[in-house]
Design a protein around this motif. Structure first.
Motif, mmCIF file in Angstrom:
data_model
loop_
_atom_site.group_PDB
_atom_site.id
_atom_site.type_symbol
_atom_site.label_atom_id
_atom_site.label_comp_id
_atom_site.label_asym_id
_atom_site.label_seq_id
_atom_site.Cartn_x
_atom_site.Cartn_y
_atom_site.Cartn_z
ATOM 1 N N THR A 85 9.871 17.063 -6.640
ATOM 2 C CA THR A 85 9.267 17.368 -7.939
ATOM 3 C C THR A 85 10.209 17.020 -9.072
ATOM 4 O O THR A 85 9.807 16.420 -10.082
ATOM 5 C CB THR A 85 8.891 18.862 -8.003
ATOM 6 N N LEU A 86 11.472 17.389 -8.929
ATOM 7 C CA LEU A 86 12.451 17.085 -9.973
ATOM 8 C C LEU A 86 12.616 15.581 -10.164
ATOM 9 O O LEU A 86 12.716 15.095 -11.297
ATOM 10 C CB LEU A 86 13.799 17.722 -9.622
ATOM 11 N N ALA A 87 12.649 14.852 -9.056
ATOM 12 C CA ALA A 87 12.798 13.396 -9.138
ATOM 13 C C ALA A 87 11.607 12.772 -9.862
ATOM 14 O O ALA A 87 11.771 11.877 -10.702
ATOM 15 C CB ALA A 87 12.938 12.803 -7.740
ATOM 16 N N ARG A 88 10.407 13.246 -9.569
ATOM 17 C CA ARG A 88 9.219 12.723 -10.239
ATOM 18 C C ARG A 88 9.211 13.099 -11.717
ATOM 19 O O ARG A 88 8.595 12.411 -12.542
ATOM 20 C CB ARG A 88 7.952 13.228 -9.547
ATOM 21 N N GLN A 130 16.206 2.810 -6.732
ATOM 22 C CA GLN A 130 15.947 1.919 -7.863
ATOM 23 C C GLN A 130 14.695 1.079 -7.659
ATOM 24 O O GLN A 130 14.028 0.707 -8.626
ATOM 25 C CB GLN A 130 17.151 1.002 -8.098
ATOM 26 N N ASP A 131 14.373 0.760 -6.427
ATOM 27 C CA ASP A 131 13.258 -0.141 -6.147
ATOM 28 C C ASP A 131 12.031 0.560 -5.574
ATOM 29 O O ASP A 131 11.103 -0.096 -5.107
ATOM 30 C CB ASP A 131 13.718 -1.239 -5.165
ATOM 31 N N THR A 132 12.027 1.880 -5.603
ATOM 32 C CA THR A 132 10.898 2.634 -5.057
ATOM 33 C C THR A 132 10.488 3.721 -6.046
ATOM 34 O O THR A 132 11.277 4.122 -6.907
ATOM 35 C CB THR A 132 11.271 3.293 -3.713
ATOM 36 N N PRO A 133 9.256 4.219 -5.938
ATOM 37 C CA PRO A 133 8.816 5.298 -6.825
ATOM 38 C C PRO A 133 9.664 6.554 -6.635
ATOM 39 O O PRO A 133 10.261 6.754 -5.582
ATOM 40 C CB PRO A 133 7.367 5.541 -6.376
ATOM 41 N N ALA A 134 9.705 7.383 -7.658
ATOM 42 C CA ALA A 134 10.479 8.622 -7.585
ATOM 43 C C ALA A 134 9.776 9.648 -6.716
ATOM 44 O O ALA A 134 8.555 9.650 -6.575
ATOM 45 C CB ALA A 134 10.690 9.182 -8.985
ATOM 46 N N GLY A 135 10.578 10.511 -6.096
ATOM 47 C CA GLY A 135 10.031 11.593 -5.313
ATOM 48 C C GLY A 135 9.685 11.215 -3.888
ATOM 49 O O GLY A 135 10.079 10.157 -3.395
ATOM 50 N N CYS A 136 8.944 12.092 -3.238
ATOM 51 C CA CYS A 136 8.585 11.942 -1.822
ATOM 52 C C CYS A 136 7.107 11.601 -1.683
ATOM 53 O O CYS A 136 6.255 12.291 -2.267
ATOM 54 C CB CYS A 136 8.898 13.245 -1.089
ATOM 55 N N LEU A 137 6.797 10.580 -0.923
ATOM 56 C CA LEU A 137 5.406 10.188 -0.707
ATOM 57 C C LEU A 137 4.612 11.341 -0.097
ATOM 58 O O LEU A 137 3.483 11.611 -0.496
ATOM 59 C CB LEU A 137 5.343 8.959 0.203
ATOM 60 N N LEU A 138 5.186 12.045 0.873
ATOM 61 C CA LEU A 138 4.483 13.139 1.537
ATOM 62 C C LEU A 138 4.172 14.270 0.565
ATOM 63 O O LEU A 138 3.050 14.781 0.527
ATOM 64 C CB LEU A 138 5.313 13.689 2.693
ATOM 65 N N ALA A 139 5.160 14.636 -0.230
ATOM 66 C CA ALA A 139 4.981 15.762 -1.152
ATOM 67 C C ALA A 139 3.989 15.437 -2.255
ATOM 68 O O ALA A 139 3.085 16.228 -2.541
ATOM 69 C CB ALA A 139 6.328 16.153 -1.756
ATOM 70 N N SER A 140 4.131 14.283 -2.874
ATOM 71 C CA SER A 140 3.253 13.933 -3.992
ATOM 72 C C SER A 140 1.813 13.759 -3.525
ATOM 73 O O SER A 140 0.866 14.138 -4.221
ATOM 74 C CB SER A 140 3.744 12.655 -4.677
ATOM 75 N N SER A 141 1.626 13.209 -2.344
ATOM 76 C CA SER A 141 0.276 13.007 -1.833
ATOM 77 C C SER A 141 -0.375 14.330 -1.438
ATOM 78 O O SER A 141 -1.565 14.544 -1.655
ATOM 79 C CB SER A 141 0.292 12.068 -0.633
ATOM 80 N N ALA A 177 0.833 -1.197 0.000
ATOM 81 C CA ALA A 177 0.000 0.000 0.000
ATOM 82 C C ALA A 177 0.872 1.253 0.000
ATOM 83 O O ALA A 177 0.579 2.226 -0.712
ATOM 84 C CB ALA A 177 -0.908 -0.010 1.224
ATOM 85 N N MET A 178 1.947 1.249 0.762
ATOM 86 C CA MET A 178 2.857 2.384 0.817
ATOM 87 C C MET A 178 3.417 2.700 -0.574
ATOM 88 O O MET A 178 3.434 3.860 -1.009
ATOM 89 C CB MET A 178 4.007 2.092 1.780
ATOM 90 N N LEU A 179 3.846 1.681 -1.285
ATOM 91 C CA LEU A 179 4.415 1.886 -2.618
ATOM 92 C C LEU A 179 3.374 2.401 -3.599
ATOM 93 O O LEU A 179 3.675 3.223 -4.472
ATOM 94 C CB LEU A 179 5.022 0.575 -3.128
ATOM 95 N N LEU A 180 2.147 1.935 -3.437
ATOM 96 C CA LEU A 180 1.072 2.383 -4.323
ATOM 97 C C LEU A 180 0.744 3.847 -4.060
ATOM 98 O O LEU A 180 0.619 4.649 -4.996
ATOM 99 C CB LEU A 180 -0.166 1.508 -4.099
ATOM 100 N N PHE A 181 0.611 4.231 -2.795
ATOM 101 C CA PHE A 181 0.361 5.630 -2.448
ATOM 102 C C PHE A 181 1.540 6.504 -2.874
ATOM 103 O O PHE A 181 1.350 7.635 -3.323
ATOM 104 C CB PHE A 181 0.148 5.773 -0.941
ATOM 105 N N TRP A 182 2.722 5.997 -2.709
ATOM 106 C CA TRP A 182 3.943 6.727 -3.081
ATOM 107 C C TRP A 182 3.948 7.025 -4.577
ATOM 108 O O TRP A 182 4.299 8.116 -5.020
ATOM 109 C CB TRP A 182 5.149 5.874 -2.698
#
Length: 207
Positions: A178-181, A106-117, A25-30
Motif C-alpha cells: 500500500t505504501l509503495a502504491r 524501476q521497470d515495474t508497477p509499484a506495490g504487489c500484484l496480489l495485494a492490489s488485485s 498482461a501481468m504488468l497491466l494487471f499489476w
C-alpha cells in the motif's frame, strides 16, 4: 491433409508470442488490478483481437491466474527465500527485504500484484480473491513451518510466538504494498524492516 494455416487456433496471429503477451498482461494487471483491467485494455496492450486471448488463455480469469503464476516465478521466490534462510527469523527478514525491493522496481508497477488485485475485487470476483488469498496463506504457512522448525531445532526460544510472527510478517508486507502504491520510496520500506524485526526474539545461537 489440413493445411498448416487451418491448424492454428482461430484468432491467433502468426506472430503471437505467448510469453511476451503474458508479461504484458501481468504488468497491466499489476498496475490496475484484476477487475479494473478491461478486455479492451488487454487486447490493446497485447496487440491482438479478443478471439486470440480466448483461444490462447481461455478467458480473462485464466489469463490473470497465469499472469500471477509468472509474477510469483523467477530465480528468487518466497519458497526459495524461506527454504534457504538459516532460521525462521531470517526467512521473515528475507521476505520483507524482497518485498521492499520488488514493490519499488524501476521497470515495474509499484506495490504487489496480489495485494492490489485482491483489494480491488468486488463480490462478483470472489473466486479470484480466494485464489489470491490462498496464495498468501500458503506463503504464511511455509514461513510458520520454518519458524516452528527453528524453535524445535533450538535456534529460537521455545516461547516464540510463531503463528503471530508469521502473520505479522505477512501484514507488514501487505502494508508495504500500500505504501509503495502511495509513492513511498524503497529506502522508506527498507527502513521498516529493522523495526518490524524488533518483534522477533533474538536467535539462541547469536554471539
Amino acid at each position: 491433409m489440413d493445411r498448416p494455416s487451418t491448424l492454428r487456433k482461430k484468432g491467433r496471429p502468426l506472430s503471437f508470442d505467448r510469453e511476451e503477451a503474458l508479461t504484458k498482461a501481468m504488468l497491466l494487471f499489476w498496475r490496475h488490478g484484476y477487475e479494473a483491467t478491461s478486455l479492451n485494455e488487454l487486447t490493446t496492450a497485447l496487440g491482438v483481437k479478443p478471439p486470440s486471448i480466448y483461444s490462447v488463455f481461455g478467458d480473462k480469469k485464466r489469463l490473470f491466474l497465469e499472469a500471477v503464476a509468472k509474477y510469483l516465478s523467477g530465480p528468487v521466490t518466497s519458497e526459495s527465500i524461506i527454504a534457504e534462510a538459516v532460521d525462521g527469523r531470517e526467512a521473515a527478514r528475507g521476505l520483507l527485504k524482497a518485498a521492499a525491493e520488488g514493490f519499488t522496481g524501476q521497470d515495474t508497477p509499484a506495490g504487489c500484484l496480489l495485494a492490489s488485485s485482491a483489494i480491488s475485487c468486488s463480490e462478483g470476483a470472489n473466486d479470484v480473491r480466494e485464489e489470491l488469498a490462498s496464495i498468501r496463506r500458503r506463503i504464511e504457512e511455509q514461513l510458520l513451518k520454518k519458524v516452528r522448525a527453528s524453535v524445535a531445532a533450538g535456534q529460537l526460544p521455545k516461547d516464540t510466538a510463531a503463528e503471530a510472527l508469521a502473520s505479522l510478517t505477512m501484514a507488514v508486507i501487505q502494508g508495504m504494498s500500500t505504501l509503495a502504491r502511495d509513492g513511498a520510496p524503497r529506502d522508506k520500506l527498507l527502513g521498516m524492516i529493522d523495526v518490524a524485526m524488533l518483534a522477533w526474539p533474538a536467535p539462541l545461537n547469536s554471539h
